[in-house]
Scaffold this motif. Structure first.
Motif, PDB file in Angstrom:
ATOM      1  N   PRO A 143       0.800  -1.226   0.000  1.00 39.27           N
ATOM      2  CA  PRO A 143       0.000   0.000   0.000  1.00 39.27           C
ATOM      3  C   PRO A 143       0.843   1.293   0.000  1.00 39.27           C
ATOM      4  CG  PRO A 143      -0.877  -1.551   1.608  1.00 39.27           C
ATOM      5  CD  PRO A 143       0.427  -2.106   1.127  1.00 39.27           C
TER       6      PRO A 143
ATOM      7  N   THR B 220       2.662   2.259  -4.156  1.00 39.84           N
ATOM      8  CA  THR B 220       1.748   2.293  -5.299  1.00 39.84           C
ATOM      9  C   THR B 220       2.222   3.245  -6.403  1.00 39.84           C
ATOM     10  OG1 THR B 220       0.398   3.960  -4.190  1.00 39.84           O
ATOM     11  CG2 THR B 220      -0.260   1.640  -3.933  1.00 39.84           C
ATOM     12  N   GLU B 221       3.011   4.233  -6.053  1.00 44.46           N
ATOM     13  CA  GLU B 221       3.506   5.184  -7.053  1.00 44.46           C
ATOM     14  C   GLU B 221       4.429   4.460  -8.044  1.00 44.46           C
ATOM     15  OE1 GLU B 221       6.600   8.828  -6.917  1.00 44.46           O
ATOM     16  OE2 GLU B 221       4.975   8.927  -5.437  1.00 44.46           O
TER      17      GLU B 221
END
Length: 189
Positions: free
Chosen positions: A66, A69-70
């Motif tokens: 989480p 994510t980038e």
């Protein structure tokens, strides 16, 4: 000591274990931190743990997905763990989410200073970016450092000692500093 065990190679799912190889119950704090190569903390947690004699115990399970994510973040993020007992770091390590050759290391700018105590030289090393497997060496001296092949995971850097008995002749802190060299994984690319 603490260890990190990836669910599978290069997984974001990591289990953290404490190994107590003593005859006594031990209490410690496990600090796990996710940061980017510029030392910005993306996530941090602390877990208190008690382990019995000769016990191996998983104390934390983390999935860092989480926080990654980038696009391309796996090539710039590092998971670090430190086991702290009685205020002292007794074990530490880092985990990358890609193979080192794919990690986007930045060329570090190292700063090294050497001070002298009665029996040892104290070497302080820091850098402007994350450093993996830093190695110290010295011109003309084959010495054993307190630690070598270490990571620099914060702006504070690391402190390493070397016993003065390692040197055949008496040298000053300035001479020791002049003889020091450092290199790391980033310097090999």
């Amino acid at each position: 000591m603490a260890t990190a065990c990836e669910k599978e190679e290069l997984s974001t799912d990591i289990g953290y274990y404490i190994h107590n190889e003593s005859f006594e119950e031990r209490k410690a704090v496990l600090v796990v931190r996710l940061f980017d190569r510029d030392f910005h903390t993306l996530y941090e947690t602390e877990t208190e743990a008690v382990t019995g004699p000769f016990e191996v115990k998983q104390v934390l399970a983390m999935d860092f997905a989480p926080f990654l994510t980038e696009e391309g973040m796996k090539k710039k993020a590092v998971a670090e763990y430190r086991l702290i007992e009685d205020g002292c770091v007794v074990s530490r390590g880092t985990t990358l989410f890609v193979k080192p050759k794919y990690f986007e290391f930045q060329k570090p700018e190292y700063r090294i200073s050497v001070t002298e105590r009665e029996d040892v030289f104290c070497i302080h090393v820091d850098a402007d970016t994350y450093v993996s497997y830093a190695e110290l060496s010295m011109d003309e001296y084959d010495v054993i450092f307190e630690d070598n092949f270490f990571d620099i995971t914060s702006e504070e850097g690391v402190d390493i000692t070397v016993d003065k008995k390692e040197f055949p002749n008496r040298i000053t802190a300035e001479e020791a500093a002049a003889a020091l060299h450092i290199r790391s994984v980033a310097d090999s690319f």
